[in-house]
Design a protein around this motif. Structure first.
Motif, short mmCIF file in Angstrom:
data_model
loop_
_atom_site.label_atom_id
_atom_site.label_comp_id
_atom_site.label_asym_id
_atom_site.label_seq_id
_atom_site.Cartn_x
_atom_site.Cartn_y
_atom_site.Cartn_z
N LEU B 39 0.85 -1.18 0.00
CA LEU B 39 0.00 0.00 0.00
C LEU B 39 0.89 1.23 0.00
O LEU B 39 1.91 1.26 0.65
CB LEU B 39 -0.87 0.02 1.26
CG LEU B 39 -2.21 -0.69 1.17
CD1 LEU B 39 -2.92 -0.60 2.51
CD2 LEU B 39 -3.08 -0.05 0.11
N GLY B 40 0.49 2.24 -0.74
CA GLY B 40 1.32 3.44 -0.78
C GLY B 40 1.95 3.58 -2.15
O GLY B 40 1.63 2.85 -3.08
N LYS B 41 2.88 4.52 -2.26
CA LYS B 41 3.48 4.77 -3.58
C LYS B 41 4.36 3.59 -4.00
O LYS B 41 5.12 3.06 -3.20
CB LYS B 41 4.35 6.03 -3.51
CG LYS B 41 3.60 7.34 -3.53
CD LYS B 41 4.31 8.34 -4.43
CE LYS B 41 3.67 9.70 -4.42
NZ LYS B 41 4.58 10.70 -3.82
N PRO B 42 4.29 3.21 -5.28
CA PRO B 42 5.17 2.14 -5.76
C PRO B 42 6.63 2.56 -5.61
O PRO B 42 6.96 3.75 -5.62
CB PRO B 42 4.81 2.01 -7.25
CG PRO B 42 3.46 2.62 -7.38
CD PRO B 42 3.37 3.68 -6.33
N ALA B 43 7.51 1.56 -5.48
CA ALA B 43 8.93 1.87 -5.33
C ALA B 43 9.51 2.37 -6.65
O ALA B 43 8.98 2.07 -7.72
CB ALA B 43 9.66 0.62 -4.86
N LYS B 44 10.61 3.11 -6.58
CA LYS B 44 11.24 3.63 -7.80
C LYS B 44 12.41 2.73 -8.18
O LYS B 44 13.32 2.51 -7.37
CB LYS B 44 11.76 5.06 -7.55
CG LYS B 44 10.65 6.10 -7.49
CD LYS B 44 11.16 7.51 -7.74
CE LYS B 44 12.05 7.95 -6.59
NZ LYS B 44 11.79 9.34 -6.20
N ALA B 45 12.43 2.26 -9.43
CA ALA B 45 13.47 1.34 -9.86
C ALA B 45 14.83 2.03 -9.81
O ALA B 45 14.98 3.18 -10.21
CB ALA B 45 13.17 0.85 -11.28
N LEU B 46 15.84 1.30 -9.28
CA LEU B 46 17.19 1.84 -9.17
C LEU B 46 18.14 1.22 -10.18
O LEU B 46 19.25 1.68 -10.36
CB LEU B 46 17.75 1.57 -7.75
CG LEU B 46 17.19 2.40 -6.62
CD1 LEU B 46 17.84 1.98 -5.31
CD2 LEU B 46 17.46 3.87 -6.86
N ALA B 68 7.74 1.17 0.39
CA ALA B 68 8.72 0.17 0.86
C ALA B 68 9.67 -0.15 -0.28
O ALA B 68 9.29 -0.12 -1.45
CB ALA B 68 8.00 -1.09 1.33
N PRO B 69 10.92 -0.47 0.05
CA PRO B 69 11.87 -0.86 -1.00
C PRO B 69 11.62 -2.29 -1.46
O PRO B 69 10.97 -3.07 -0.79
CB PRO B 69 13.22 -0.75 -0.30
CG PRO B 69 12.92 -0.94 1.14
CD PRO B 69 11.54 -0.44 1.37
N VAL B 70 12.16 -2.60 -2.65
CA VAL B 70 12.02 -3.94 -3.22
C VAL B 70 13.44 -4.46 -3.48
O VAL B 70 14.31 -3.72 -3.93
CB VAL B 70 11.21 -3.87 -4.53
CG1 VAL B 70 11.20 -5.22 -5.21
CG2 VAL B 70 9.79 -3.42 -4.25
#
Lengths: 322, 450
Positions: B39-46, B68-70
């Motif tokens: 839930l919340g903003k999707p993580a940003k790809a690094l 949350a990070p992935v």
């Protein structure tokens, strides 16, 4: 792996086995013992009356569906139950054409004209009964005696009570009346078998105790109060329990899902209202029996009771909408 | 036995896999990891295409506080970053990783277990945050946010959700049976985060008495393990709080408003691994069940494993009779249109079924039987929600308790007329969200003008 077709539908993907058909046919099953008893008490004429009532109800349901060009509902069980109830609300020697007319009023006027199953405000079988009573008062108030070979007719115990007073019914055998050996409409007679049917419906959770209990208890207390005040003028509450359409009305007609309140608190108010109105009509009105009128009047209050429930708070303080 | 009031239903439990030990599925050749698993903003790809990554490396960073990070579930090379079917039914950006077969951890991760008591509160929370732990019961709410309630909200109770009330699902049950110590340490870690002492409960449904026994055996004095009546939705956060503490959440309230924090079993296990072993969330246990899959199992697999690979691992389909594939449980899960979806942090089960009721699902008129009111655990009036939504009055529904509904499906389960009540409620919520958004945009435009 051969290609499979995955269907996407709304959750939940697991539903209870209940359906409209299951409910209606179970109600019909619960009514069956009392219907069979009526054939036992009143002979084959009662059987043909049931056939005509049920058959004409299902016919009119089919006909109106065809005219309206909607899904056929003649076999969903609701017409069957209405037919059984119409038969239960009339004397066993009512002319067949009057019975069919009653079915017409029940299905076409009271149910389909409102939109069909789920949309009617008033109990269809009761609308039919009241219509027949007002249109054909003589035919609708002469009740065959049980076991009479040549259809000896007379007034029902409530009728005798109204015209001749308490003394005339004082020695009536209440247990016989409870079992069904009493003059009255087909459905009014066997309170015992109707109670049994009610227990079946309670176990299956198709009705709950709220309406029958509040209806019967209110009747008992109301008639009991007046019996205590003047036992020469008013019959005993036990008499009122087993005579007339109280059991049929409280267990099968007032609990009709479509025309009774949705909420438990609304159902209790509904039951109490039915009990009070029945008592008032029986004790102080001109008609000997008041159950039909009481239920129909309370049916009109149901939308209001549902709105009251929407505005009420739940047990944890939730709800309370406009 | 304690339970919640009002409402609740009892669907058939179908716990086909209750005795199936957790099996560790080998990491497949290709993993597809979505950036939105919470839930919340999707993580940003690094990362970018052709980058090499190690196991546990951050491949997408959290975007904002509620995010949350992935992490990479294994070592390998980034094959692609593009939209891919997701269990939510939408296409979501996903990072595909080709495994290099070495399964090599990144530096400093997956260490020997340490005692969490040697860490400060801030360390614990940052380890939970860096590990990307979210509510694994299905909601996916970032755990580090849950463990830091707004100031002014005093927490006095923490509850571990061992109810697992959905039919078919048994992954939490098996975690309790096979790893009770780790789960309980995870719970203690979470309880330690709050300044004042908290009451600690573990709520487990009575159809898992062996789990109740084992948890009681391993639990220290401070943790109360309670058996709860088997009734759906016992595992719903609000209902669990009501069952164990008697407290009730009014409209708009969250558990911290009544002093409670609820966490899932798998989340507690993940917290133990993150805080004590510095292991980020890269795998999870879930149930593969339903009559149409050959081998019904409880599987531990790497996040991003595609369902097609899992089906092969479980012996493939039993026959061609399957007509629905559900991600989640049968009550609140989602029917999928393809098998080509990955396992995410919130996947609790995969069900392969032949739903015979699909032919009967024509909506009939409302019988006004009131069964939906009896069943609703939130004490609402589902009939009016569905009724008004169909008559295009959905905008009136917030005042009829629309936002109290958690879409548990109890109402639709009992309805004899098979009305799609949950659908109408979801639809009404969307209509009202639209209206709110338009109002907000209008206000902003007005502010700009003035």
């Amino acid at each position: 792996m051969a290609t499979v077709e995955l269907k996407v539908s709304y959750p939940p993907y697991n539903r209870s086995k209940d359906s409209i058909e299951r409910i209606m046919y179970t109600v019909a099953l619960a009514l069956a013992p009392a219907t069979l008893a009526s054939i036992y008490y009143f002979g084959l004429r009662a059987l043909w009356l049931n056939v005509v009532a049920i058959g004409s109800c299902m016919f009119f349901e089919w006909l109106v569906n065809k005219i309206r060009r909607v899904q056929a509902t003649a076999w969903d069980g609701s017409a069957l139950v209405t037919g059984m109830l119409v038969a239960m609300n009339v004397p066993s020697d009512l002319p067949f054409w009057m019975t069919a007319l009653g079915s017409f009023v029940a299905i076409v006027v009271a149910k389909q004209l409102f939109g069909g199953l789920g949309f009617n405000i008033f109990n269809p079988a009761l609308v039919a009964r009241v219509f027949l009573l007002i249109s054909f008062p003589a035919a609708m108030t002469s009740w065959p005696k049980p076991f009479s070979v040549d259809m000896e007719t007379g007034a029902s115990p409530l009728g005798i009570l109204k015209t001749e007073g308490v003394a005339a019914v004082a020695n009536m055998d209440l247990w016989a009346a409870f079992a069904g050996n009493m003059q009255g409409s087909i459905g009014e007679t066997s309170a015992l078998l109707l109670l049994l049917g009610g227990v079946v419906l309670l176990i299956k959770r198709y009705i709950t105790w709220h309406i029958p209990l509040s209806f019967i208890l209110t009747m008992f207390l109301f008639t009991g109060l007046f019996f205590l005040i003047d036992s020469d003028k008013y019959a005993s509450p036990y008499f009122h329990m087993v005579t007339g359409g109280l059991m049929l009305g409280a267990i099968f007609m007032a609990t009709d899902m479509v025309t009774s309140p949705l909420s438990k608190r609304g159902q209790i108010v509904f039951g109490v209202g039915c009990g009070l109105l029945t008592g008032v009509i029986r004790l102080f009105g001109s008609f000997p029996e008041g159950v039909s009128f009481a239920i129909l009047i309370m049916n009109a209050f149901v939308p209001l009771l549902d709105r009251w429930d929407l505005a009420s708070r739940g047990r944890h303080g939730e709800g309370g909408a406009s | 036995m304690k339970t919640f009031t009002p409402g609740g239903i009892h669907p058939s439990e179908n716990k086909l896999t209750r005795d199936a030990k957790i099996e560790n599925m080998p990491i497949p050749a290709l993993l597809t990891v979505p950036v939105a698993q919470h839930l919340g903003k999707p993580a940003k790809a690094l990362v970018a295409m052709r980058d090499t990554v190690k196991k546990g490396q951050v491949i997408a960073e959290a975007d904002g506080f509620i995010s949350a990070p992935v992490h990479a579930p294994t070592s390998g090379t980034i094959k692609s970053i593009k939209n891919h079917p997701h269990p939510s039914g939408q296409y979501v950006k996903a990072i595909s990783i080709t495994s290099d077969g070495n399964n090599e951890w990144a530096e400093g991760l997956n260490v020997e277990p340490e005692d969490f008591r040697s860490l400060t509160r801030e360390d614990v929370i940052s380890r939970v945050k860096d590990a990307g732990i979210v509510g694994m019961g299905g909601a996916g709410f970032p755990t580090h946010v849950k463990l830091q309630p707004p100031s002014g909200k005093r927490i006095d109770t923490i509850i571990l959700n061992g109810a697992e009330c959905e039919p078919f699902l048994t992954s939490d049950h098996r975690l309790m049976l096979e790893h009770p110590k780790e789960v309980l340490v995870g719970l203690e870690i979470m309880a330690s985060v709050f300044e004042q002492p908290v009451k600690i409960y573990v709520g487990i449904e009575s159809n898992k008495m062996n789990a109740v026994e084992i948890m009681k055996e391993h639990a220290p004095e401070s943790i109360k393990v309670e058996a709860l009546k088997t009734k759906y939705p016992e595992g719903s956060e609000k209902q669990l709080i009501n069952a164990l503490t008697g407290r009730w959440l009014l409209e708009g309230q969250l558990p911290f408003d009544v002093g409670c924090v609820v966490q899932n079993i798998a989340t507690a296990y993940a917290v133990y691994e993150a805080v004590c072993k510095k292991k980020p969330l890269i795998e999870r246990v879930f149930t593969v069940s339903g009559m149409e899959i050959a081998k019904k199992k409880n599987v531990r697999a790497a996040l991003g494993t595609l369902v097609t690979d899992i089906m092969e691992y479980c012996g493939g389909l039993e026959s061609d009779n399957i007509n629905q594939f559900i991600c989640g449980g049968p009550m609140m899960g989602r029917a999928q249109f393809t098998f080509d979806i990955p396992i995410t942090k919130t996947t609790s089960g995969l069900l392969f079924i032949n739903n015979k009721e699909l032919d009967n699902l024509r909506e009939r008129p409302c019988l006004r039987c009131g069964k939906c009111i009896e069943a609703c655990p939130q004490g609402q009036r589902p009939w009016v929600l569905a009724d008004k939504a169909q008559k295009k009055h959905a905008q009136e529904l917030p005042s009829y308790g629309l936002n109290q509904c958690m879409e548990c499906g109890s109402c639709a389960f009992v309805c004899p007329s098979k009305r799609e009540i949950v659908h109408w409620i979801k639809y009404s919520k969307a209509v009202n969200a639209n209206i709110r958004q338009r109002e907000a945009l209008k206000k902003e435009a007005q502010k700009k003008d003035s």
